[in-house]
Write an enzyme that holds these catalytic residues in place. Structure first.
Site, short mmCIF file in Angstrom:
data_model
loop_
_atom_site.label_atom_id
_atom_site.label_comp_id
_atom_site.label_asym_id
_atom_site.label_seq_id
_atom_site.Cartn_x
_atom_site.Cartn_y
_atom_site.Cartn_z
N SER A 264 45.33 52.63 33.33
CA SER A 264 44.98 52.91 34.72
C SER A 264 45.46 51.76 35.60
CB SER A 264 43.47 53.04 34.86
OG SER A 264 42.88 51.76 34.67
N LYS A 265 45.39 52.00 36.89
CA LYS A 265 45.79 50.98 37.85
C LYS A 265 44.90 49.75 37.68
CE LYS A 265 45.86 50.30 42.85
NZ LYS A 265 45.81 48.88 42.68
N ARG A 266 43.63 50.02 37.35
CA ARG A 266 42.69 48.91 37.18
C ARG A 266 43.13 47.98 36.05
NH1 ARG A 266 37.35 50.79 36.08
NH2 ARG A 266 37.98 52.67 37.21
N GLY A 268 46.13 47.33 35.17
CA GLY A 268 47.23 46.54 35.72
C GLY A 268 46.70 45.41 36.59
N ASP A 269 45.74 45.75 37.47
CA ASP A 269 45.18 44.73 38.37
C ASP A 269 44.50 43.63 37.57
OD1 ASP A 269 46.07 46.22 40.45
OD2 ASP A 269 44.14 47.15 40.92
#
Ligand code: GLU
Length: 506
Positions: A264-266, A268-269
């Site tokens: 998920s994008k999370r 990556g962050d």
């Protein structure tokens, strides 16, 4: 003769394209090119609530950056157009009507509130509500299976909101085939009567997708695993229309770098890597998501690592150009199991592709991103790049690896001083200045010959010369070959740096 290969990438423009979407596009593209087929980009924008301005352009730009060339799509070879579903609206109603007429679909007039209430009642009893053979004709639900033809017509004439649902059959077993997963059987009793069309005049994903795949003569549907649960309905729709089915291949999920679940994008962050091909600005919140392009990745590296997310060539080879991928790609070598995302591997690929970039291109990029280089001749930067790129993964690594080619070092690494600067260093370095001064034809070879000859003749330890020399030139004990540095910064600057160091450290 088998049918021509025609595949489509069919994203919904609901935001930036996730890297998993790019992988789907890539696998479709590789498959199409391998079989001399056509790669189609279809924009599935029937869900107006989720439409995001600019998302379509983002998708196009992302594919272009990766080198995925669209053969047919908006403004490109529009043989089967339009390629935006919102512009095909007039087409779908006819097909929904056909399913109504053949008894494969029915009108339902239940309001969202009613359905919600029924769902809650079921939940209270520990059951799950499914709109299908269980209850569609029990009288509680309002649909054309329960109402008379006149009652149904009256509701339609009155302009009541409706949906058209697929009539999922009772007690049947469906046999599905997926090129990656093989054979599957599904009991139709567990399927719900999916909505195909709504009274706002728009089809749902399922109807639009099947109708378009048929009309666009799609031969293979290659898409993410999240669409596998829809396959049973899609099979039934093809059968209901009496159409030949394409072949289906559902690509494995892309998993988080560690632990369970989808990338998920999370993730990556949290772990510091992009999950989007290009940086993206959310128009509503203004938030910017990082992208591979802006983070300094080369498209070749991104394509190469994406290809390995779920596919492998069956050999040890890891480096593949797009053409090599096309030649090697085979759906049979796509795994069922989820593919673990490895951000470090992406960097490894980028380091590799860094070595394959042209130095003049890299020099231009380096000059653009490094304000200190504004006045520096790009040809000089190119020579520096050639010396340092083997140690770099990104162009942003260049400056720390090369600043001493452009500026006299101001800081001295303390540890390096301790290691390199001895009592006899001032004396030796002063003599080194004279040796360098005596090199008339100032080339790397001549510098080497003179200095090495002088070292040997005077029987001085090599390190006793080379370490303080490097310290003087770089300020640390790192960097490329000392003779290359001396040559590039020039004789005067070389002498000046050595003299400075002798003066500073004494
Ligand atoms: N519009 C769907 C998506 O956003 C396409 C799924 C399919 O390829 O059938 O992924």
């Amino acid at each position: 003769m088998s049918k021509p290969v025609r595949v489509r990438f069919a994203p919904s423009p609901t935001g930036p394209l996730h890297i998993g979407g790019v992988r789907t596009a890539l696998f479709n593209y590789l498959f199409a090119k391998k079989h001399n087929g056509t790669f189609i980009l279809r924009i599935e924008d029937t869900d107006q609530n989720r439409f995001v301005e600019g998302a379509e352009t983002y998708i196009e730009e992302s594919l272009k950056w990766c080198g995925i060339v669209v053969d047919e799509g908006v403004n490109t070879n529009e043989k089967f157009g339009p390629y935006r579903q919102s512009e095909r609206q007039a087409i779908y109603k006819k097909y929904a009507d056909r399913l109504l007429a053949s008894g494969h679909a029915y009108y339902a007039f239940d309001t969202a509130e009613d359905l919600d209430a029924i769902r809650k009642e079921h939940e209270a009893e520990g059951k799950t509500f499914i709109y299908n053979w269980h209850n569609r004709e029990k009288g509680r639900l309002v649909n054309s299976l329960v109402l008379s033809a006149e009652e149904t017509q009256a509701k339609l004439d009155a302009g009541d909101d409706y949906v058209i649902r697929f009539l999922s059959p009772e007690n049947e077993t469906l046999h599905l085939v997926d090129s990656i997963r093989g054979y599957m059987t599904i009991d139709t009793n567990i399927l719900d009567d999916k909505v195909l069309f709504k009274s706002d005049g728009l089809p749902t994903y399922h109807l639009a997708n099947i109708v378009d795949d048929h009309l666009m003569e799609i031969s293979h549907v290659i898409r993410g695993e999240e669409w596998l649960p829809s396959l049973a309905l899609h099979y039934q729709l093809y059968d209901a229309f009496g159409w030949e089915k394409p072949e289906f291949a559902h690509l494995p999920l892309i998993l988080k770098p560690t632990g369970k679940g989808k990338l998920s994008k999370r993730d990556g962050d949290k772990l510091g890597f992009p999950v989007f091909p290009l940086a993206y600005k959310d128009h509503q919140t203004g938030a910017i998501s990082r992208g591979y392009r802006e983070d300094g990745y080369f498209p070749e590296a991104v394509v190469n690592f994406l290809a390995f997310l779920g596919w492998n060539p069956g050999t040890e080879q890891e480096i593949f150009s797009m053409d090599e991928l096309i030649a090697a790609f085979d759906l049979k070598r796509v795994n069922k199991a989820g593919a673990r995302f490895d951000p470090d591997k992406t960097k490894w690929f980028n380091h590799h592709y860094m070595q394959e970039q042209f130095n003049d291109d890299l020099a231009v990029t380096f000059k653009q991103i490094q304000p200190e280089l504004a006045e520096i001749d790009v040809n000089y930067i190119e020579l520096v790049v050639a010396l340092i790129k083997e140690r770099a993964t990104f162009v942003t690594d260049f400056w720390p690896l090369s600043h001493f080619f452009f500026q006299t070092p101001t800081d001295l690494d303390e540890k390096a001083v301790k290691k390199a600067w001895k009592d006899d260093s001032p004396e030796i370095m002063t003599q080194v200045v004279s040796v360098i001064d005596s090199v008339n034809d100032y080339t790397v070879e001549n510098l080497q010959t003179e200095l090495k000859g002088w070292i040997t003749k005077n029987n001085i330890g090599f390190g006793k010369v080379m370490m303080p020399l490097r310290l003087a030139l770089v300020g640390a004990l790192q960097g490329p070959d000392v003779f290359d540095i001396m040559y590039l910064i020039g004789k005067d600057e070389t002498k000046r740096r050595i003299e400075n160091l002798v003066n500073t450290l004494g």
